[in-house]
Design an enzyme around this catalytic site. Structure first.
Site, mmCIF file in Angstrom:
data_model
loop_
_atom_site.group_PDB
_atom_site.id
_atom_site.type_symbol
_atom_site.label_atom_id
_atom_site.label_comp_id
_atom_site.label_asym_id
_atom_site.label_seq_id
_atom_site.Cartn_x
_atom_site.Cartn_y
_atom_site.Cartn_z
ATOM 1 N N ARG A 173 10.510 -10.067 11.473
ATOM 2 C CA ARG A 173 9.396 -9.449 12.210
ATOM 3 C C ARG A 173 8.135 -9.602 11.365
ATOM 4 N NH1 ARG A 173 7.532 -3.445 12.286
ATOM 5 N NH2 ARG A 173 5.862 -3.676 13.808
ATOM 6 N N HIS A 188 -0.906 -5.194 14.324
ATOM 7 C CA HIS A 188 -0.489 -4.327 13.219
ATOM 8 C C HIS A 188 -1.757 -3.948 12.455
ATOM 9 C CE1 HIS A 188 3.265 -3.251 10.686
ATOM 10 N NE2 HIS A 188 2.252 -2.636 10.119
ATOM 11 N N GLU A 207 3.100 1.123 15.685
ATOM 12 C CA GLU A 207 2.764 2.512 15.354
ATOM 13 C C GLU A 207 1.392 2.966 15.838
ATOM 14 O OE1 GLU A 207 3.300 3.146 11.159
ATOM 15 O OE2 GLU A 207 5.470 3.000 11.317
ATOM 16 N N ASN A 246 10.370 2.844 14.060
ATOM 17 C CA ASN A 246 10.128 2.859 12.613
ATOM 18 C C ASN A 246 10.469 4.240 12.117
ATOM 19 O OD1 ASN A 246 9.117 0.324 12.979
ATOM 20 N ND2 ASN A 246 7.026 0.786 12.296
ATOM 21 N N TYR A 261 11.087 6.530 8.574
ATOM 22 C CA TYR A 261 11.048 6.635 7.109
ATOM 23 C C TYR A 261 11.498 8.001 6.618
ATOM 24 C CZ TYR A 261 8.574 2.211 6.918
ATOM 25 O OH TYR A 261 8.253 0.874 7.016
ATOM 26 N N GLU A 288 11.443 -0.865 11.416
ATOM 27 C CA GLU A 288 11.084 -0.630 10.015
ATOM 28 C C GLU A 288 11.901 0.536 9.472
ATOM 29 O OE1 GLU A 288 6.917 -0.008 9.031
ATOM 30 O OE2 GLU A 288 6.294 -1.578 10.431
HETATM 31 C C1 FCB Z 1 4.505 1.883 8.227
HETATM 32 C C2 FCB Z 1 3.694 0.638 8.515
HETATM 33 C C3 FCB Z 1 3.966 -0.505 7.577
HETATM 34 C C4 FCB Z 1 4.183 -0.048 6.155
HETATM 35 C C5 FCB Z 1 5.178 1.090 6.099
HETATM 36 C C6 FCB Z 1 5.490 1.571 4.708
HETATM 37 O O1 FCB Z 1 3.837 3.002 8.714
HETATM 38 O O2 FCB Z 1 3.947 0.187 9.816
HETATM 39 O O3 FCB Z 1 2.913 -1.410 7.683
HETATM 40 O O4 FCB Z 1 3.003 0.260 5.550
HETATM 41 O O5 FCB Z 1 4.708 2.157 6.870
#
Ligand code: FCB
Length: 460
Positions: free
Chosen positions: A80, A124, A169, A296, A298, A355
């Site tokens: 990607r 992006h 995002e 995404n 995290y 992500e």
């Molecule tokens: C996300 C973004 C990506 C990267 C990660 C750590 O929010 O999409 O570009 O910076 O965080």
């Protein structure tokens, strides 16, 4: 392999890694590329914590061939990346820059030669500066301009590309870039923020339709959202309501329009004046059927009631105890919780984790290897939680690690390293980290041993 701890993924599972144009390409003013809002922002003193820019970044524009070879060495079956709008249209509209399109042609060909499926993202965050000068995402005209750009790219690449992501995002781009001012374009304007949200979403729907109309083979079009469970700091009503409000703005503000053709009612009541005012037909366009939802993930968010914070009266707390990465709490169970919730509330027919990753202050060891075991543990735990959801029939069909190589981490500059491939920025030399070797094994096995994440002496 540990007895009973092997997690096998479904046949055909997509194993990829992700990047974004401004974060890796460099070559910011080469071959006719126009300036983007991120060039302007990063070149403004004080905006990036180490004073750096993406001018050179990981120099991927010149080294893409080497990078594709590294991906092939790891065994990725998908990649990607994002297309820089200002490479294709230096001022956002009108004149196409042939050299810009040609770069993505070469990249796609190099990937296909190695049997790596391309998953381009159209936006992006590197908006052509010229479009920002005429109002950027707060100006409704941008929706059709984005659809034109999508159509141009699809016409050029769709003979070889069939998976498309419109936006990355929209929550982060609108809230961090237009409300908090810590990302480009650096605005702190609530009104512009909510117009931006609406126009990002509307342009997603228009672009999806434009790609379908222009594509030479039947395309799968998705959108990538940044999503997370939101928990109350304490078990009390005020915090639960704060968490609910944050969930509304961060998650439901994007999921509800895309899947249910409406904005969340509670947020509408709370933010009345600044809420978007959709025109007839807008919500139906936004909810145009998706090929897949890109997720995404995290970290989770833990919120407490805070009357001083406008307009949500909620602020984020760092709960006591758990581990932190350089940026966020490490909370793999949130992956499972999020996937179960998405399935229950929105039933996307197909999910790709687009992500997931962790910044680790990696460095080379005495023998030149990069022993990023913390990253291995993070990815292993998140994949295990993903696997739990798949076992419960949530249709997750792929996982893209963030990121392929170390890169420019927005306002953090080069202080955060997210790659499975180490980049020595002085020489641009690449070194596959231990996580990259570990991921290669996961891909070969189409699964992982949930009990192991490094050499035996490393406490997992
Ligand atoms: C996300 C973004 C990506 C990267 C990660 C750590 O929010 O999409 O570009 O910076 O965080």
């Amino acid at each position: 392999m540990g007895e009973g701890t092997f997690r096998r993924f479904p046949d055909g599972f997509v194993w990829g890694a992700a990047t974004a144009s401004y974060q890796i390409e460099g070559a910011w003013d080469e071959d006719g590329r126009g300036p983007s809002v991120w060039d302007t922002f990063a070149h403004t003193p004080g905006k990036i914590c180490d004073g750096s820019t993406g001018d050179v970044a990981a120099d991927h524009y010149h080294r893409y061939h080497e990078d594709v070879d590294i991906m092939a060495g790891i065994g990725l079956n998908a990649y990607r990346f994002s297309i820089a709008w200002p490479r294709v249209f230096p001022t956002g509209t009108d004149e196409v820059n042939e050299a810009g399109l040609a770069f993505y042609d070469r990249l796609v060909d190099a990937l296909l030669e190695k049997n790596i499926t391309p998953y381009p993202t159209l936006f992006h965050w590197d908006l052509p500066q010229a479009l920002q000068n005429s109002g950027g995402w707060a100006n409704r005209d941008i929706c059709s301009q984005f659809a034109d750009y999508a159509s141009t790219v699809a016409e050029r690449l769709s003979d070889r590309v069939s998976h498309w992501i419109t936006h990355n995002e929209p929550a982060v781009h609108s809230l961090l870039g237009h409300f908090m001012g810590i990302h480009a374009p650096g605005l702190t304007d609530p009104m512009a923020t909510f117009q931006t949200i609406h126009h990002l979403l509307l342009s997603h729907g228009l672009a999806a339709q434009a790609i379908r109309a222009a594509a030479k083979t039947l395309p799968e079009v998705g959108i990538t959202l940044s999503l997370a469970p939101v928990h109350p700091a304490e078990d009390r009503d005020a915090d639960r309501e704060a968490a609910q409000r944050f969930d509304g703005v961060f998650n439901r503000m994007f999921l509800d329009p895309v899947f249910k053709a409406r904005y969340p009612e509670d947020i509408g009541e709370l933010l009345e004046v600044i809420m978007p005012k959709p025109e007839p037909g807008d919500m139906e366009t936004i909810a145009t059927p998706l090929g897949f939802l890109g997720v995404n993930y995290y970290t989770r968010h833990v919120m407490k009631h805070d009357p001083d914070v406008f307009p949500l009266q909620a602020s984020e707390v760092r709960p006591e105890g758990p581990e932190y990465s350089g940026m966020w709490e490490i909370y793999p169970p949130g992956m499972y919780e999020l996937l179960m919730r998405l399935d229950a509330d929105y039933a996307p027919g197909k999910i790709l984790i687009t992500e997931n990753g962790i910044p680790v202050p990696d460095g080379k060891d005495f023998d030149g290897r990069v022993r990023d075991y913390r990253r291995i543990r993070y990815v292993r735990d998140n994949l295990e939680q993903t696997h739990r959801a798949i076992e419960e029939d949530v249709p997750v069909e792929g996982y893209f690690h963030w990121s392929m190589t170390d890169n420019f981490e927005w306002a953090f500059g080069y202080t955060m390293r997210f790659g499975m491939v180490y980049v020595d920025y002085a020489t641009q030399e690449r070194t596959v980290k231990e996580s990259g070797r570990w991921y290669a094994q996961v891909i070969r096995d189409n699964g992982l041993d949930a009990g192991v994440c490094g050499p035996p002496f490393f406490p997992c």
